[in-house]
Write an enzyme that holds these catalytic residues in place. Structure first.
Site, PDB file in Angstrom:
ATOM      1  N   GLY A  38      -2.494   1.272   7.433  1.00  0.00           N
ATOM      2  CA  GLY A  38      -3.755   0.922   6.768  1.00  0.00           C
ATOM      3  C   GLY A  38      -4.836   0.479   7.737  1.00  0.00           C
ATOM      4  O   GLY A  38      -6.004   0.404   7.371  1.00  0.00           O
ATOM      5  N   CYS A  41      -9.227  -2.122   8.197  1.00  0.00           N
ATOM      6  CA  CYS A  41      -9.776  -2.523   6.891  1.00  0.00           C
ATOM      7  C   CYS A  41      -8.743  -3.317   6.109  1.00  0.00           C
ATOM      8  O   CYS A  41      -9.013  -4.415   5.628  1.00  0.00           O
ATOM      9  CB  CYS A  41     -10.222  -1.277   6.113  1.00  0.00           C
ATOM     10  SG  CYS A  41     -10.742  -1.657   4.437  1.00  0.00           S
ATOM     11  N   HIS A 440     -31.063  -6.140 -19.308  1.00  0.00           N
ATOM     12  CA  HIS A 440     -31.420  -7.551 -19.157  1.00  0.00           C
ATOM     13  C   HIS A 440     -30.258  -8.435 -19.605  1.00  0.00           C
ATOM     14  O   HIS A 440     -29.634  -8.135 -20.616  1.00  0.00           O
ATOM     15  CB  HIS A 440     -32.647  -7.875 -20.011  1.00  0.00           C
ATOM     16  CG  HIS A 440     -32.967  -9.333 -20.016  1.00  0.00           C
ATOM     17  ND1 HIS A 440     -33.594  -9.939 -18.950  1.00  0.00           N
ATOM     18  CD2 HIS A 440     -32.717 -10.314 -20.925  1.00  0.00           C
ATOM     19  CE1 HIS A 440     -33.737 -11.232 -19.217  1.00  0.00           C
ATOM     20  NE2 HIS A 440     -33.198 -11.489 -20.410  1.00  0.00           N
TER      21      HIS A 440
HETATM   22  C1  LIG Z   1     -13.598  -8.547  10.488  1.00  0.00           C
HETATM   23  C2  LIG Z   1     -13.993  -7.185   9.989  1.00  0.00           C
HETATM   24  C3  LIG Z   1     -14.516  -7.064   8.725  1.00  0.00           C
HETATM   25  C4  LIG Z   1     -14.886  -5.817   8.242  1.00  0.00           C
HETATM   26  N1  LIG Z   1     -15.418  -5.724   6.998  1.00  0.00           N
HETATM   27  C5  LIG Z   1     -15.803  -4.516   6.525  1.00  0.00           C
HETATM   28  C6  LIG Z   1     -16.324  -4.396   5.217  1.00  0.00           C
HETATM   29  O1  LIG Z   1     -16.443  -5.370   4.477  1.00  0.00           O
HETATM   30  N2  LIG Z   1     -16.685  -3.167   4.781  1.00  0.00           N
HETATM   31  C7  LIG Z   1     -16.551  -2.056   5.574  1.00  0.00           C
HETATM   32  O2  LIG Z   1     -16.888  -0.960   5.124  1.00  0.00           O
HETATM   33  N3  LIG Z   1     -16.053  -2.143   6.813  1.00  0.00           N
HETATM   34  C8  LIG Z   1     -15.675  -3.338   7.316  1.00  0.00           C
HETATM   35  N4  LIG Z   1     -15.132  -3.425   8.569  1.00  0.00           N
HETATM   36  C9  LIG Z   1     -14.960  -2.191   9.363  1.00  0.00           C
HETATM   37  C10 LIG Z   1     -13.727  -1.413   8.873  1.00  0.00           C
HETATM   38  O3  LIG Z   1     -12.601  -2.244   8.894  1.00  0.00           O
HETATM   39  C11 LIG Z   1     -13.475  -0.149   9.704  1.00  0.00           C
HETATM   40  O4  LIG Z   1     -14.684   0.539   9.861  1.00  0.00           O
HETATM   41  C12 LIG Z   1     -12.474   0.700   8.947  1.00  0.00           C
HETATM   42  O5  LIG Z   1     -11.212   0.077   8.980  1.00  0.00           O
HETATM   43  C13 LIG Z   1     -12.364   2.138   9.444  1.00  0.00           C
HETATM   44  O6  LIG Z   1     -11.513   2.230  10.478  1.00  0.00           O
HETATM   45  P1  LIG Z   1     -10.866   3.582  10.970  1.00  0.00           P
HETATM   46  O7  LIG Z   1     -10.523   4.473   9.838  1.00  0.00           O
HETATM   47  O8  LIG Z   1     -11.749   4.124  12.023  1.00  0.00           O
HETATM   48  O9  LIG Z   1      -9.542   3.090  11.686  1.00  0.00           O
HETATM   49  P2  LIG Z   1      -8.731   1.751  11.627  1.00  0.00           P
HETATM   50  O10 LIG Z   1      -8.730   1.191  10.260  1.00  0.00           O
HETATM   51  O11 LIG Z   1      -9.180   0.872  12.722  1.00  0.00           O
HETATM   52  O12 LIG Z   1      -7.263   2.252  11.899  1.00  0.00           O
HETATM   53  C14 LIG Z   1      -6.868   2.856  13.085  1.00  0.00           C
HETATM   54  C15 LIG Z   1      -5.356   2.857  13.130  1.00  0.00           C
HETATM   55  O13 LIG Z   1      -4.917   3.631  14.233  1.00  0.00           O
HETATM   56  C16 LIG Z   1      -3.848   2.985  14.867  1.00  0.00           C
HETATM   57  N5  LIG Z   1      -3.824   3.457  16.248  1.00  0.00           N
HETATM   58  C17 LIG Z   1      -4.747   3.237  17.215  1.00  0.00           C
HETATM   59  N6  LIG Z   1      -4.413   3.877  18.350  1.00  0.00           N
HETATM   60  C18 LIG Z   1      -3.251   4.520  18.085  1.00  0.00           C
HETATM   61  C19 LIG Z   1      -2.408   5.353  18.849  1.00  0.00           C
HETATM   62  N7  LIG Z   1      -2.728   5.681  20.102  1.00  0.00           N
HETATM   63  N8  LIG Z   1      -1.289   5.822  18.275  1.00  0.00           N
HETATM   64  C20 LIG Z   1      -0.972   5.508  16.991  1.00  0.00           C
HETATM   65  N9  LIG Z   1      -1.738   4.737  16.222  1.00  0.00           N
HETATM   66  C21 LIG Z   1      -2.871   4.250  16.765  1.00  0.00           C
HETATM   67  C22 LIG Z   1      -4.173   1.509  14.728  1.00  0.00           C
HETATM   68  O14 LIG Z   1      -3.003   0.722  14.851  1.00  0.00           O
HETATM   69  C23 LIG Z   1      -4.772   1.466  13.321  1.00  0.00           C
HETATM   70  O15 LIG Z   1      -3.782   1.226  12.374  1.00  0.00           O
HETATM   71  C24 LIG Z   1     -14.721  -4.659   9.070  1.00  0.00           C
HETATM   72  C25 LIG Z   1     -14.173  -4.778  10.347  1.00  0.00           C
HETATM   73  C26 LIG Z   1     -13.810  -6.035  10.805  1.00  0.00           C
HETATM   74  C27 LIG Z   1     -13.225  -6.132  12.178  1.00  0.00           C
END
Ligand SMILES: Cc1cc2nc3c(=O)[nH]c(=O)nc-3n(C[C@H](O)[C@H](O)[C@H](O)COP(=O)(O)OP(=O)(O)OC[C@H]3O[C@@H](n4cnc5c(N)ncnc54)[C@H](O)[C@@H]3O)c2cc1C
Length: 458
Positions: A38, A41, A440
Site C-alpha cells: 500500500g 498513502c 442551503h
Molecule cells: C505525511 C504525508 C501525508 C500525505 N497526505 C496526502 C494526502 O492527504 N493526500 C494525497 O493525495 N497525498 C498525500 N500524500 C502523498 C501520497 O502519500 C503519495 O503521493 C502517494 O502515496 C502516491 O505514492 P506512489 O503511488 O507514488 O507510491 P508509494 O505509495 O510511495 O509506494 C511506493 C511503494 O514502492 C515500494 N518500493 C520502493 N522501491 C522499491 C523497490 N526498489 N522494490 C520494491 N518495492 C519498492 C515502497 O516500499 C512503497 O511501498 C502524503 C504524503 C505524506 C508523506
C-alpha cells in the site's frame, strides 16, 4: 529465469490497480514490494495523518465545547496510546486489504523484496531475475534529509518514524512549513505539545498565494504555534535531553530548544537504488524518472507512475497515472497526463482545497482575468458551525469565461473545491455555475454568489 508479461515494482497507489487490470486482461503479472503493502498513502502518508488529524480535531472541539453551550467536566486528556492504536487499526485494515487482494489475485505472483533493474527488461529480486516485456515502476518517494550540521547526530523524526509515536513530545520543532509540516504542527499542538515551525521561505506553504499563507499562519498562531518564516536552520545539537535548533533569520542568530525534531522539508524519489542505469532509464537531475504524456519512459516497454515521475505528489495523481496507463494500454483510450488539472488539499483545520492556477500564477502568465473572494465569516453554514476562519478565492479568464483556478481555505474547503474542479474539466464558462441552484445551508451555496461578484484582477 521466471518470465512474465508484466512486472510491477512497488505497491503504491498505481501498481496494484494496474496489476489487477493486467491480470483481468489475461496477462501473467509479477508485483514486487520491499516493505509495506500500500506504500506511503496507506502506511505513512494520507491515511494515518488524516486519522490523526481527526483525533486532533476531536480534542480541539472538546476544548471548545463551551462555545457551543456544552459543558465538559475537567480538563480533556489526549491518550496518545489510544490515538496511535486507532490510527494503527485503520492503517492495518487498508494495508492488509492491499496485501490480501494481491496475494489472492490469480495470475499475479507477489515477490517481497527489493526490486532492481539488471538489464532493460530484467528485474532482480531476492536472488531471482524476472524477465518481462513490460515493466511498470511505482516506487514512490521518501523524506529529504538535508545536510544540516549536526542533524546526523540527533534522533530526528520523519513522516515515517512519526507513525511510531505513542507519547506526547513536550516541544516538537518542525523543519519545513509546507503541507506535511503544517498538518503535523496543528495536530501535535492540539494533542498538547508546544510546536515551533521553521520555514526558509518568506511565507508558509511557499507554493500558495501570500494571502492564503498569511491566513493559515494566522490561525496556527491563534492556536499558539510558534511560526517562524524567512528562517534558516543552520545547526542542530543535542543538549542533554533536549535538542537545540540554531536558526538564522534576517542576519540574526537564535536558537529553539525542543524535545523532538521533525524533518519535513520535501520528498525525493526512491530511484537511487533501482538500477536505472543498467536499463538506460533516464531521470532528471533530482532523480525523477522522465516520462512522456502517457507515462512512458525513454525505454520502450517501461512506464513510471506516481511520485517517482515527478509529475504529481499525491495519491490521486498516482491513481490518475494508473488510469492513463491502463486506458492507453488496454482500452484504446488516448488519455493524457496533460488532460489533468492541478488539484489537492492541505488538511489543516480549516482545510485548503486547491484547483488549477494560483493568483500568483495567473498574474505571472499575464492573462486578463477576473477575481472574486469571499470571507468565510459571510458564509452562514460556517457561522452556524462556529468555524468561520479562512476565505474563498476564484479566478476566471476574462475572455473565455473559463475558470483558471481557485483556493478555498475554510470549512469543507477540501470538498467544496470539487464544485469548481468539475466545471473546469467540463470546460464550461463560469456563468453555468452562476445560474446553478445550490443547497442551503452549505458552504457550496455561496459559490454562485461569489462567481456573480467577479472584478477585474488589478
Ligand atoms: C505525511 C504525508 C501525508 C500525505 N497526505 C496526502 C494526502 O492527504 N493526500 C494525497 O493525495 N497525498 C498525500 N500524500 C502523498 C501520497 O502519500 C503519495 O503521493 C502517494 O502515496 C502516491 O505514492 P506512489 O503511488 O507514488 O507510491 P508509494 O505509495 O510511495 O509506494 C511506493 C511503494 O514502492 C515500494 N518500493 C520502493 N522501491 C522499491 C523497490 N526498489 N522494490 C520494491 N518495492 C519498492 C515502497 O516500499 C512503497 O511501498 C502524503 C504524503 C505524506 C508523506
Amino acid at each position: 529465469m521466471p518470465s512474465y508479461d508484466a512486472v510491477v515494482i512497488g505497491t503504491g497507489q498505481s501498481g496494484p490497480a494496474l496489476a489487477r487490470r493486467l491480470v483481468a486482461a489475461g496477462r501473467k503479472v509479477a508485483i514486487i514490494e520491499r516493505k509495506l503493502f500500500g506504500g506511503t498513502c496507506v502506511n505513512t502518508g494520507c491515511t494515518p495523518t488524516k486519522t490523526l488529524v481527526a483525533s486532533a480535531y476531536a480534542a480541539h472541539i472538546v476544548r471548545r465545547a463551551s462555545d457551543y453551550g456544552v459543558t465538559v467536566a475537567g480538563t480533556p486528556n489526549v491518550d496518545m496510546k489510544a490515538v496511535k492504536a486507532r490510527k494503527d487499526s485503520i492503517v492495518a485494515a487498508s494495508r492488509n486489504g492491499v496485501e490480501r487482494s494481491l496475494k489472492t489475485l490469480e495470475g499475479c505472483t507477489v515477490y517481497e523484496g527489493h526490486g532492481r533493474f539488471v538489464a532493460e527488461k530484467k528485474v532482480a529480486v531476492n536472488g531471482s531475475e524476472l524477465a518481462a516485456d513490460q515493466i511498470f515502476i511505482n516506487v514512490g518517494a521518501r523524506a529529504v534529509i538535508p545536510p544540516i550540521a549536526g542533524l546526523d547526530r540527533v534522533p530526528y523524526l520523519t513522516n515515517s518514524s512519526m507513525m511510531d509515536i505513542d507519547f506526547l513530545p513536550a516541544h516538537l520543532v518542525i523543519l519545513g512549513g509546507s503541507y506535511i509540516g503544517l498538518e503535523f504542527a496543528q495536530m501535535y499542538r492540539r494533542f498538547g505539545s508546544e510546536v515551533t515551525v521553521i520555514e526558509l521561505g518568506p511565507h508558509l506553504i511557499p507554493r500558495e498565494d501570500e494571502d492564503v499563507a498569511e491566513a493559515v499562519a494566522d490561525f496556527l498562531k491563534d492556536e499558539r504555534i510558534d511560526v517562524r518564516v524567512d528562517s534558516k536552520v543552520v545547526e542542530v545539537e543535542k543538549q542533554g535531553n533536549a535538542i537545540a535548533v540554531k536558526v538564522e533569520s534576517a542576519g540574526k542568530s537564535s536558537q529553539v530548544i525542543g524535545t523532538h525534531v521533525l524533518v519535513a522539508i520535501g520528498r525525493r524519489p526512491n530511484t537511487d537504488d533501482l538500477g536505472l542505469e543498467r536499463a538506460g532509464i533516464a531521470t532528471d537531475a533530482r532523480g525523477y524518472i522522465q516520462v512522456d504524456d502517457q507515462l512512458r519512459t525513454n525505454v520502450p516497454g517501461v512506464w513510471a507512475m506516481g511520485d517517482c515521475n515527478g509529475r504529481g505528489a499525491f495519491t490521486h495523481t498516482s491513481w490518475n497515472d494508473f488510469e492513463i496507463v491502463a486506458a492507453n494500454l488496454l482500452d484504446n483510450d488516448r488519455r493524457r497526463l496533460s488532460d489533468r488539472i492541478t488539484a489537492y488539499a492541505l488538511y489543516t483545520d480549516p482545510p485548503l482545497g486547491r484547483a488549477g492556477m494560483t493568483e500568483a500564477e495567473v498574474r505571472k502568465a499575464g492573462k486578463p482575468a477576473l477575481i472574486s473572494t469571499l470571507a468565510m465569516e459571510n458564509v452562514s453554514r460556517a457561522r452556524e458551525r462556529g468555524e468561520t476562519k479562512g476565505f474563498m478565492k476564484v479566478l476566471v479568464d476574462r475572455d473565455s469565461k473559463q475558470i483558471l483556478g481557485a483556493s478555498f481555505l475554510g470549512l469543507a474547503g477540501d470538498e467544496v473545491i470539487h464544485c469548481v474542479l468539475d466545471v473546469m474539466y467540463a470546460k464550461a464558462p463560469y456563468t453555468v455555475m452562476q445560474r446553478a441552484m445550490h443547497i442551503h445551508p452549505t458552504v457550496s451555496e455561496f459559490i454562485p454568489t461569489m462567481i456573480g461578484d467577479l472584478k477585474p484582477l488589478q
